[in-house]
Design a protein around this motif. Structure first.
Motif, PDB file in Angstrom:
ATOM      1  N   GLU A   1      -0.402  10.743  -3.074  1.00 30.63           N
ATOM      2  CA  GLU A   1      -1.475  11.711  -2.925  1.00 30.63           C
ATOM      3  C   GLU A   1      -1.562  12.468  -4.242  1.00 30.63           C
ATOM      4  N   ALA A   2      -2.458  13.463  -4.327  1.00 29.34           N
ATOM      5  CA  ALA A   2      -2.769  14.067  -5.636  1.00 29.34           C
ATOM      6  C   ALA A   2      -1.531  14.445  -6.450  1.00 29.34           C
ATOM      7  N   ASP A   3      -0.543  15.057  -5.814  1.00 28.35           N
ATOM      8  CA  ASP A   3       0.573  15.578  -6.605  1.00 28.35           C
ATOM      9  C   ASP A   3       1.908  14.966  -6.229  1.00 28.35           C
ATOM     10  N   ARG A   4       1.894  13.897  -5.425  1.00 30.35           N
ATOM     11  CA  ARG A   4       3.174  13.361  -4.950  1.00 30.35           C
ATOM     12  C   ARG A   4       3.088  11.838  -4.788  1.00 30.35           C
ATOM     13  N   VAL A   5       4.118  11.163  -5.311  1.00 32.29           N
ATOM     14  CA  VAL A   5       4.208   9.711  -5.099  1.00 32.29           C
ATOM     15  C   VAL A   5       4.918   9.480  -3.771  1.00 32.29           C
ATOM     16  N   HIS A   6       4.267   8.715  -2.878  1.00 32.32           N
ATOM     17  CA  HIS A   6       4.989   8.322  -1.647  1.00 32.32           C
ATOM     18  C   HIS A   6       6.018   7.248  -2.008  1.00 32.32           C
ATOM     19  N   PHE A   7       5.518   6.212  -2.678  1.00 31.63           N
ATOM     20  CA  PHE A   7       6.425   5.157  -3.133  1.00 31.63           C
ATOM     21  C   PHE A   7       5.716   4.300  -4.174  1.00 31.63           C
ATOM     22  N   VAL A   8       6.534   3.566  -4.893  1.00 32.27           N
ATOM     23  CA  VAL A   8       6.028   2.576  -5.850  1.00 32.27           C
ATOM     24  C   VAL A   8       6.620   1.240  -5.438  1.00 32.27           C
ATOM     25  N   VAL A   9       5.803   0.197  -5.468  1.00 31.66           N
ATOM     26  CA  VAL A   9       6.360  -1.151  -5.291  1.00 31.66           C
ATOM     27  C   VAL A   9       6.325  -1.843  -6.650  1.00 31.66           C
ATOM     28  N   LEU A  10       7.505  -2.190  -7.095  1.00 28.23           N
ATOM     29  CA  LEU A  10       7.646  -2.840  -8.392  1.00 28.23           C
ATOM     30  C   LEU A  10       7.823  -4.338  -8.131  1.00 28.23           C
ATOM     31  N   GLY A  11       6.788  -5.101  -8.450  1.00 29.24           N
ATOM     32  CA  GLY A  11       6.848  -6.553  -8.228  1.00 29.24           C
ATOM     33  C   GLY A  11       7.191  -7.253  -9.540  1.00 29.24           C
ATOM     34  N   ILE A  12       8.223  -8.066  -9.514  1.00 31.28           N
ATOM     35  CA  ILE A  12       8.685  -8.715 -10.746  1.00 31.28           C
ATOM     36  C   ILE A  12       8.738 -10.227 -10.527  1.00 31.28           C
TER      37      ILE A  12
END
Ligand code: BTN
Length: 336
Positions: free
Chosen positions: A205-216
């Motif tokens: 959301e505007a000021d907060r990352v819920h999560f990142v998915v790093l695909g490699i």
């Protein structure tokens, strides 16, 4: 192959850890049963369950057990005994086939998966690349892995993770003797051919990352004939470069360790050290390039990486900041 229940899987992992620690020596049946708190007969059953799964284990009376060969497979059993991380990859979701490891990781993260949970597959039927492209995923040959990360910074800083991941993949490849460099933002190349790619997907959301998915995706043991012709023309693999196969689980375990190191550095010291390392590993800076973004094409000299990961391009009209796009080299390097 009968699936292992949770307890058998834990025992199998412990036995493997001990066998790996013993290296070329034998681990005595007594030591194994002591460590596991199991009878010698129960240890024998675990060894046989491992043999069923493709492990070659030598057993010699009065000396014990010795690991001769591990199967070339990516499951928790192969990965977990090799991991030297605190968080990354400690929970592994391993599959023979998935549409996309990133798609599943994104769903698991939406349902609450923890920081560091890892999804791997032997093949992907709809592997995703950057900018809507597909990612060729020949079965059993390479690494297709997606990590759930829960960084505590605002979404504007997410591109830092993409560059950080490129640094980690480049360093892991170099650790194996593959002198890969990074083409902005995060293509790993060797002699102009692609060896690995990274796809970062974000929920925020505007000021907060819920999560990142790093695909490699790393082309490990793939031959040109494993790829469609258009991909084969521009791709290479670790096996092609080194002239030998690499153990995929061992490569993944090393990658997790290097990635965790850089995530720790990033958390403690910010983007500065990551940026410095990215610059040292980059093949883009100092080149005359054409950058294709969603909306336009820009031509200029790739001068530097900004503090937020944007590419700084010296064009005829001045310095441009490019946040996303594809880079093509149009003239040789003008400075080191
Ligand atoms: C690129 O275009 O260079 C990025 C490629 C990323 C491919 C990996 S393979 C594992 C993960 N799952 C996907 O569907 N994509 C990423």
């Amino acid at each position: 192959m009968v699936p292992l229940d949770r307890q058998d899987a834990t025992h199998a992992q412990l036995v493997l850890e001990m066998l790996l620690e013993s290296g070329p020596d034998f681990a005595s049946g007594e030591a194994l049963s002591g460590k596991l708190g199991l009878s010698r007969t129960a240890v024998w059953k675990v060894v046989n369950a491992l043999r069923d799964r493709g492990y070659s284990i030598e057993a010699v009376p009065s000396r014990g057990y010795r690991l001769v060969r591990v199967p070339d497979r990516l499951s928790g059993l192969e990965i977990l005994p090799l991991l030297e991380t605190h968080d990354l990859g400690r929970t592994v979701h391993a599959f023979d086939s998935l549409p996309s490891t990133s798609e599943l990781a994104f769903r698991l993260a939406t349902e609450g998966a923890d920081h560091g949970e890892l999804v791997v597959a032997e093949t992907q039927t709809a592997g995703r690349g950057r900018r809507g492209r597909s990612w060729a995923s020949p079965a059993g040959k390479s690494l297709y892995a997606s990590l759930v990360l829960r960084p505590e910074f605002p979404p504007q800083r997410a591109p830092e993770l993409t560059l950080l991941a490129a640094v980690a993949v480049a360093e892991t490849l170099r650790g194996d003797g593959v002198e890969a460099s990074i083409k902005w933002p995060n293509d790993l190349q060797i002699a102009g051919k692609k060896i690995a790619g990274i796809l970062t997907e974000l929920s925020a959301e505007a000021d907060r990352v819920h999560f990142v998915v790093l695909g490699i995706g790393v082309n490990l043991n793939a031959s040109p004939s494993d790829f469609p012709p258009d991909v084969a023309a521009v791709a290479t693999s670790v096996m092609r470069v080194l002239g030998r196969k690499v153990n995929r689980a061992a490569f993944l375990a090393r990658l997790m360790k290097v990635l965790e190191h850089w995530l720790d550095v990033h958390e403690e010291q910010g983007f500065g050290p990551v940026r410095a390392r990215w610059r040292a590993l980059s093949s883009t800076l100092g080149l005359e390039v054409l950058v294709k973004t969603e909306r336009r094409e820009l031509r200029g000299m790739a001068e530097d990486i900004a503090l937020d990961g944007a590419l700084l391009l010296r064009t005829e009209d001045g310095l441009e900041r490019v946040l996303a796009g594809d880079v093509e080299q149009i003239r040789p390097r003008v400075r080191p």
